[in-house]
Design a protein around this motif. Structure first.
Motif, mmCIF file in Angstrom:
data_model
loop_
_atom_site.group_PDB
_atom_site.id
_atom_site.type_symbol
_atom_site.label_atom_id
_atom_site.label_comp_id
_atom_site.label_asym_id
_atom_site.label_seq_id
_atom_site.Cartn_x
_atom_site.Cartn_y
_atom_site.Cartn_z
ATOM 1 N N GLN A 198 30.785 137.221 -37.564
ATOM 2 C CA GLN A 198 31.628 136.599 -38.588
ATOM 3 C C GLN A 198 31.464 135.082 -38.565
ATOM 4 O O GLN A 198 31.654 134.457 -37.527
ATOM 5 C CB GLN A 198 33.093 137.014 -38.422
ATOM 6 C CG GLN A 198 33.634 136.817 -37.014
ATOM 7 C CD GLN A 198 35.005 137.422 -36.794
ATOM 8 O OE1 GLN A 198 35.959 136.714 -36.558
ATOM 9 N NE2 GLN A 198 35.096 138.732 -36.842
ATOM 10 N N VAL A 212 32.809 131.766 -40.141
ATOM 11 C CA VAL A 212 33.867 131.132 -40.928
ATOM 12 C C VAL A 212 33.853 129.623 -40.692
ATOM 13 O O VAL A 212 33.855 128.822 -41.632
ATOM 14 C CB VAL A 212 35.251 131.726 -40.549
ATOM 15 C CG1 VAL A 212 36.368 131.035 -41.312
ATOM 16 C CG2 VAL A 212 35.279 133.235 -40.795
ATOM 17 N N SER A 213 33.802 129.213 -39.412
ATOM 18 C CA SER A 213 33.988 127.791 -39.056
ATOM 19 C C SER A 213 32.846 126.917 -39.566
ATOM 20 O O SER A 213 31.677 127.292 -39.494
ATOM 21 C CB SER A 213 34.057 127.626 -37.538
ATOM 22 O OG SER A 213 35.065 128.430 -37.018
ATOM 23 N N GLY A 253 37.389 124.230 -38.009
ATOM 24 C CA GLY A 253 37.472 125.676 -37.874
ATOM 25 C C GLY A 253 38.885 126.158 -38.162
ATOM 26 O O GLY A 253 39.093 127.235 -38.723
ATOM 27 N N SER A 254 39.876 125.343 -37.781
ATOM 28 C CA SER A 254 41.264 125.757 -38.002
ATOM 29 C C SER A 254 41.572 125.747 -39.493
ATOM 30 O O SER A 254 42.263 126.623 -40.004
ATOM 31 C CB SER A 254 42.221 124.777 -37.302
ATOM 32 O OG SER A 254 41.819 124.550 -35.987
ATOM 33 N N SER A 297 28.637 132.882 -33.745
ATOM 34 C CA SER A 297 28.381 133.703 -32.555
ATOM 35 C C SER A 297 27.781 135.031 -32.962
ATOM 36 O O SER A 297 27.916 135.456 -34.114
ATOM 37 C CB SER A 297 29.679 133.947 -31.786
ATOM 38 O OG SER A 297 30.104 132.747 -31.201
HETATM 39 C C1 LIG Z 1 32.105 129.649 -28.017
HETATM 40 C C2 LIG Z 1 32.639 129.610 -29.411
HETATM 41 C C3 LIG Z 1 32.165 130.528 -30.320
HETATM 42 C C4 LIG Z 1 32.631 130.518 -31.628
HETATM 43 N N1 LIG Z 1 32.160 131.453 -32.505
HETATM 44 C C5 LIG Z 1 32.591 131.442 -33.783
HETATM 45 C C6 LIG Z 1 32.099 132.386 -34.732
HETATM 46 O O1 LIG Z 1 31.323 133.274 -34.405
HETATM 47 N N2 LIG Z 1 32.502 132.295 -36.010
HETATM 48 C C7 LIG Z 1 33.380 131.348 -36.422
HETATM 49 O O2 LIG Z 1 33.715 131.323 -37.588
HETATM 50 N N3 LIG Z 1 33.870 130.436 -35.551
HETATM 51 C C8 LIG Z 1 33.508 130.474 -34.248
HETATM 52 N N4 LIG Z 1 34.005 129.565 -33.351
HETATM 53 C C9 LIG Z 1 34.807 128.467 -33.854
HETATM 54 C C10 LIG Z 1 36.265 128.570 -33.518
HETATM 55 O O3 LIG Z 1 36.880 129.573 -34.255
HETATM 56 C C11 LIG Z 1 36.813 127.166 -33.808
HETATM 57 O O4 LIG Z 1 36.324 126.327 -32.783
HETATM 58 C C12 LIG Z 1 38.303 127.141 -33.874
HETATM 59 O O5 LIG Z 1 38.741 127.823 -35.009
HETATM 60 C C13 LIG Z 1 38.827 125.700 -33.926
HETATM 61 O O6 LIG Z 1 38.170 124.940 -34.884
HETATM 62 P P1 LIG Z 1 37.533 123.539 -34.508
HETATM 63 O O7 LIG Z 1 36.671 123.745 -33.333
HETATM 64 O O8 LIG Z 1 36.922 122.967 -35.715
HETATM 65 O O9 LIG Z 1 38.770 122.679 -34.035
HETATM 66 P P2 LIG Z 1 39.730 121.843 -34.956
HETATM 67 O O10 LIG Z 1 40.111 122.648 -36.142
HETATM 68 O O11 LIG Z 1 39.135 120.515 -35.178
HETATM 69 O O12 LIG Z 1 40.968 121.705 -33.993
HETATM 70 C C14 LIG Z 1 40.994 120.802 -32.901
HETATM 71 C C15 LIG Z 1 42.360 120.809 -32.257
HETATM 72 O O13 LIG Z 1 43.334 120.466 -33.227
HETATM 73 C C16 LIG Z 1 44.413 121.344 -33.175
HETATM 74 N N5 LIG Z 1 44.979 121.562 -34.512
HETATM 75 C C17 LIG Z 1 44.330 121.887 -35.649
HETATM 76 N N6 LIG Z 1 45.211 122.093 -36.643
HETATM 77 C C18 LIG Z 1 46.437 121.892 -36.131
HETATM 78 C C19 LIG Z 1 47.755 121.954 -36.644
HETATM 79 N N7 LIG Z 1 48.025 122.326 -37.902
HETATM 80 N N8 LIG Z 1 48.788 121.666 -35.817
HETATM 81 C C20 LIG Z 1 48.561 121.333 -34.538
HETATM 82 N N9 LIG Z 1 47.340 121.250 -33.981
HETATM 83 C C21 LIG Z 1 46.282 121.538 -34.764
HETATM 84 C C22 LIG Z 1 43.818 122.657 -32.669
HETATM 85 O O14 LIG Z 1 44.785 123.443 -31.992
HETATM 86 C C23 LIG Z 1 42.768 122.170 -31.706
HETATM 87 O O15 LIG Z 1 43.370 122.016 -30.438
HETATM 88 C C24 LIG Z 1 33.588 129.568 -32.030
HETATM 89 C C25 LIG Z 1 34.075 128.654 -31.096
HETATM 90 C C26 LIG Z 1 33.626 128.678 -29.802
HETATM 91 C C27 LIG Z 1 34.180 127.696 -28.829
#
Ligand SMILES: Cc1cc2nc3c(=O)[nH]c(=O)nc-3n(C[C@H](O)[C@H](O)[C@H](O)COP(=O)(O)OP(=O)(O)OC[C@H]3O[C@@H](n4cnc5c(N)ncnc54)[C@H](O)[C@@H]3O)c2cc1C
Length: 588
Positions: A191, A193-194, A199-200, A234
Motif C-alpha cells: 500500500q 499512501v505516504s 504521511g500523516s 514498503s
Molecule cells: C519503515 C517505514 C515503512 C513505511 N512504509 C510505508 C508504506 O508502505 N506505505 C505508506 O504509505 N507509508 C509508509 N510509511 C510511512 C508512514 O506511514 C509515515 O511515516 C507516517 O504516516 C508519518 O508520516 P511522516 O513520516 O510524513 O511524518 P509527519 O506526517 O511529518 O509527522 C511527523 C510528526 O508530526 C506529528 N504530527 C503530524 N500531524 C500531527 C497532528 N495533527 N497533531 C500532532 N502531531 C502531529 C506526528 O505524530 C509525527 O510525530 C512507512 C514508514 C516507515 C518508517
C-alpha cells in the motif's frame, strides 16, 4: 560438585548456555504455551477442535523452521541486500530488480501459501489465530505484505460486484490464489499512501490519476494512469499496490481516490518490465530491515479504481489502514508472549552470586511486570479482534457511514470497535519498545548480541510499528475529533461505561469523568495553556484506558494455568527427545 568446578584457579571454565538453548529451541509456540491455548479455547467456540489441530500443525513450522528463516533474513549481510537495487540489466533495460536473501523469499512463499485470506481455507478465527502465531517471529520481511494484502483483499471485496474485469482477476489472485494471473501462488500486495511532504496528512497527497483514452506505450488505452512520487513504499517487491491519488478532471479532483496498481502488466513480470514506474531508491532502515521500503516515481502506471473516486480516503483510512492497525496490535501482542517467555526462562536459568537471577526481588518485580503486560496485551488483542469478527470482519469506512446505521446499539458497538483499533495500535506500540528493552536487560550484556537472541530485531521492529499506519499524535487527535463528532448520540462517559463493563465500578466512574473532561475540550489544535494540559492528560489517559480494557480481557479469560518453569521444561524436553531417539532406534 559445583563448588569444585567453579573453584578459583580452574582454568577450564565449564560454563555453558546449552540447557537454556535446549529449552528455548525446543519450545513450541503453541503446543507448549498453555496461555495461548487458553485464549484460543475461550474465543474460538465450536471451532476450537479444528483450529487447535491446525495451529498444532502450523506451529511445528513457525516455532522452528520459520523462526530460523526469520533470524537468518535479519543478519547484517542480508539486511544490506534489501537496500541495494539493480536498476538496469546488462543490456541497458531498466528492470529495478529487488533482491532479497533466499531465506526471506522462502519464508514469504511458505507463509503466503497458507492462503490466509482464502475463504475456502480459513475462517475468521483460524485466520486470526494463525496470524497471532506467525507474529511471534516479528515482521520478518513478510508480515507487512501479509497485512497489506489483507487490506487490499478486504477493500476490493467491498466492491466485488462492481469491479472491472482486470480488478476481478487481481482479487482472485491475491485472495484465492487462482485465475489468469496466478502461477499457482497467492498474489501479494502493498500500500502506497505516504508522500514526501507528509504521511500523516493524506489529503495533501499530490500524486495524480489521469483517465487517458489514447493508447500508451504499453499498448493500453482508455484507462486510469498514475503520475507522481510516493516516498515510503514498503513491500515494494510485491505484485500489486493499493495507491492513493487525486483523479484529475473529475468533480472529485481534490479528493483522494484508491487504485490498485499492478507492479507488472500481464506478461511483463518475467521480462522485468515494470508498469511505467521507477524504483528510485531503497531505504536503509532501523527496523523491519528485511523488508524493502522504496521511493517510487509513477510515470503513467496503469491503475484500476476501487470504489467511488470520492470515497478513496474514507476507504483507505477506514478499511485498509484500520486492518493494518489491527495487525500491528495483534502482531505486537503475539511477539510479547515470545519476548516474555524467553526472557523469563533465561532469568530462571541464569545464576549470579550463586542463585538464579529470577530470585532477586528487583528481578521478581520486573518478571511479574513483563509477564502481566504480555498476558494482558495478548488478551486485549483477542478481545478487540472478537469484536471485528462479531461484525463479520466488516469495517465501516467513516463516521458518516456509521451514522447511517439506525440501530443505536449496533452503531455504538461499531463505533467502539473503530476507536479500539486506534487505541490498541498506539498503546501497544507505545509500550512495546520499553517492554522489549526490559526483556533485553534480563540477559545483561548478552541481550545486546545479535546472534545470541532475536530481541534486538524485535526491538528495532517495534520502533517502526510506532510510526507507520498513523503515529501516536495523529491517532490521539483523530480519536478526540471522532468523539466531538458523535457526542450527540454517544457521550464520552457512556462510551467508557460500555467499554469497561465488568470492571471495578469505582474505576469505571472515575475513568468516565476523566474522559468526559478531556473530550469536552473542543479542540487539540489550539496553542494555549488549557489545550497543552488537556493534550498531556490525554496522552497519559489513553494508555490507562486501553490498559484497563486489556486487564478486563485478562480477567475474563480467568487463566488458571501453571507459570513457566525452566527446570520443568528442561526435564520435559529431555524426556521427549529421549523418546524420539528411542523411536528412531527401534525403527532402524
Ligand atoms: C519503515 C517505514 C515503512 C513505511 N512504509 C510505508 C508504506 O508502505 N506505505 C505508506 O504509505 N507509508 C509508509 N510509511 C510511512 C508512514 O506511514 C509515515 O511515516 C507516517 O504516516 C508519518 O508520516 P511522516 O513520516 O510524513 O511524518 P509527519 O506526517 O511529518 O509527522 C511527523 C510528526 O508530526 C506529528 N504530527 C503530524 N500531524 C500531527 C497532528 N495533527 N497533531 C500532532 N502531531 C502531529 C506526528 O505524530 C509525527 O510525530 C512507512 C514508514 C516507515 C518508517
Amino acid at each position: 560438585m559445583c563448588a569444585q568446578i567453579y573453584k578459583e584457579g580452574n582454568r577450564n571454565n565449564p560454563y555453558s548456555f546449552d540447557d537454556y538453548l535446549f529449552v528455548k529451541n525446543h519450545f513450541n509456540y503453541y503446543t507448549d504455551d498453555e496461555f495461548f491455548q487458553a485464549l484460543v479455547k475461550k474465543y474460538t467456540g465450536n471451532e476450537f477442535e479444528k483450529i487447535d489441530k491446525e495451529l498444532r500443525a502450523l506451529s511445528d513450522y513457525v516455532s522452528f523452521r520459520f523462526r530460523d528463516l526469520a533470524d537468518k533474513g535479519n543478519e547484517l549481510e542480508n539486511r544490506i541486500k534489501v537496500t541495494k537495487i539493480k536498476h538496469y540489466d546488462a543490456h541497458n533495460h531498466r528492470i529495478d530488480r529487488i533482491e532479497r536473501c533466499a531465506e526471506t523469499e522462502i519464508l514469504e512463499r511458505e507463509i503466503f501459501s497458507l492462503g490466509l485470506f482464502d475463504q475456502n481455507r480459513n475462517s475468521p478465527w483460524s485466520r486470526f489465530t494463525k496470524l497471532f502465531l506467525l507474529y511471534q517471529n516479528s515482521e520478518a520481511g513478510v508480515m507487512c505484505p501479509i497485512a497489506c494484502t489483507h487490506g487490499m483483499v478486504w477493500l476490493m471485496q467491498q466492491y466485488e460486484d462492481v469491479l472491472g474485469s482486470e480488478s476481478c482477476k487481481i482479487l482472485e489472485h491475491v485472495r484465492d490464489g487462482t485465475g489468469e494471473y496466478s502461477n499457482g501462488e497467492y498474489g501479494r500486495g502493498s500500500q502506497f499512501v505516504s508522500e514526501i511532504q507528509g504521511g500523516s496528512d493524506v489529503p495533501s497527497n499530490l500524486v495524480e490519476a489521469v483517465f487517458e483514452e489514447a493508447k500508451g506505450p504499453d499498448g493500453i488505452s482508455n484507462c486510469w494512469r498514475v503520475y507522481g512520487q510516493k516516498f515510503f513504499c514498503s513491500a515494494a517487491h510485491t505484485d500489486y499496490a493499493v495507491v492513493t491519488a487525486k483523479p484529475k478532471g473529475t468533480s472529485s479532483s481534490t479528493k483522494i481516490a484508491a487504485f490498485v496498481v499492478p507492479a507488472w502488466l500481464p506478461g511483463n513480470k518475467e521480462k522485468e518490465i515494470r508498469n511505467s514506474y521507477t524504483i528510485d531508491r531503497l531505504k536503509p532502515k532501523l527496523g523491519t530491515a528485511e523488508l524493502p521500503t522504496a521511493e517510487i516515481t509513477f510515470n503513467g502506471a496503469v491503475a484500476y479504481p476501487i470504489g467511488p473516486l470520492e470515497k478513496g480516503l474514507a476507504d483507505i483510512v477506514g478499511i485498509v489502514l484500520s486492518l493494518s492497525r489491527l495487525h500491528i496490535g495483534l502482531g505486537m501482542a503475539g511477539g510479547a508472549l515470545r519476548i516474555a517467555r524467553e526472557a523469563i526462562l533465561y532469568s530462571q536459568f541464569r545464576k549470579a552470586f550463586g542463585i538464579p537471577i529470577s530470585s532477586f526481588p528487583l528481578m521478581i518485580n520486573q518478571i511479574n511486570d513483563l509477564n502481566q503486560a504480555a498476558m494482558r496485551t495478548a488478551s486485549g488483542a483477542f478481545k478487540v479482534y472478537s469484536e471485528y469478527i462479531h461484525f463479520g470482519e466488516e469495517l465501516i469506512a467513516g463516521i458518516r457511514d456509521l451514522e447511517k446505521i439506525e440501530d443505536i446499539t449496533e452503531r455504538k458497538r461499531r463505533f467502539r470497535l473503530r476507536e479500539l483499533i486506534m487505541l490498541q495500535k498506539i498503546v501497544v506500540c507505545d509500550e512495546a519498545p520499553s517492554l522489549i528493552r526490559m526483556a533485553i536487560s534480563f540477559f545483561g550484556g548478552h541481550g545486546i548480541m545479535e546472534d545470541f537472541l532475536s530481541f534486538p530485531r524485535f526491538h528495532r521492529d517495534s520502533m517502526i510499528m510506532e510510526l507507520w499506519e498513523g503515529p501516536r499524535n495523529v491517532l490521539l487527535t483523530q480519536i478526540h475529533r471522532d468523539f466531538q463528532r458523535i457526542k450527540e448520540w454517544y457521550p464520552a462517559d457512556d462510551f467508557i461505561r460500555d467499554l469497561l463493563e465488568g470492571s471495578d465500578p469505582d474505576k469505571v466512574e472515575s475513568y468516565a469523568s476523566e474522559f468526559l473532561r478531556i473530550i469536552s475540550h473542543d479542540s487539540l489544535l489550539r496553542n494555549d495553556e488549557e489545550t497543552l494540559t488537556i493534550c498531556s492528560d490525554w496522552q497519559i489517559f489513553s494508555n490507562k484506558l486501553f490498559q484497563a480494557y486489556q486487564e478486563l480481557a485478562l480477567t475474563e479469560l480467568d487463566y488458571q494455568g501453571k507459570p513457566l518453569k525452566f527446570s520443568r521444561l528442561l526435564r520435559k524436553f529431555k524426556k521427549e527427545e529421549k523418546k524420539k531417539k528411542q523411536g528412531v532406534a527401534k525403527a532402524i
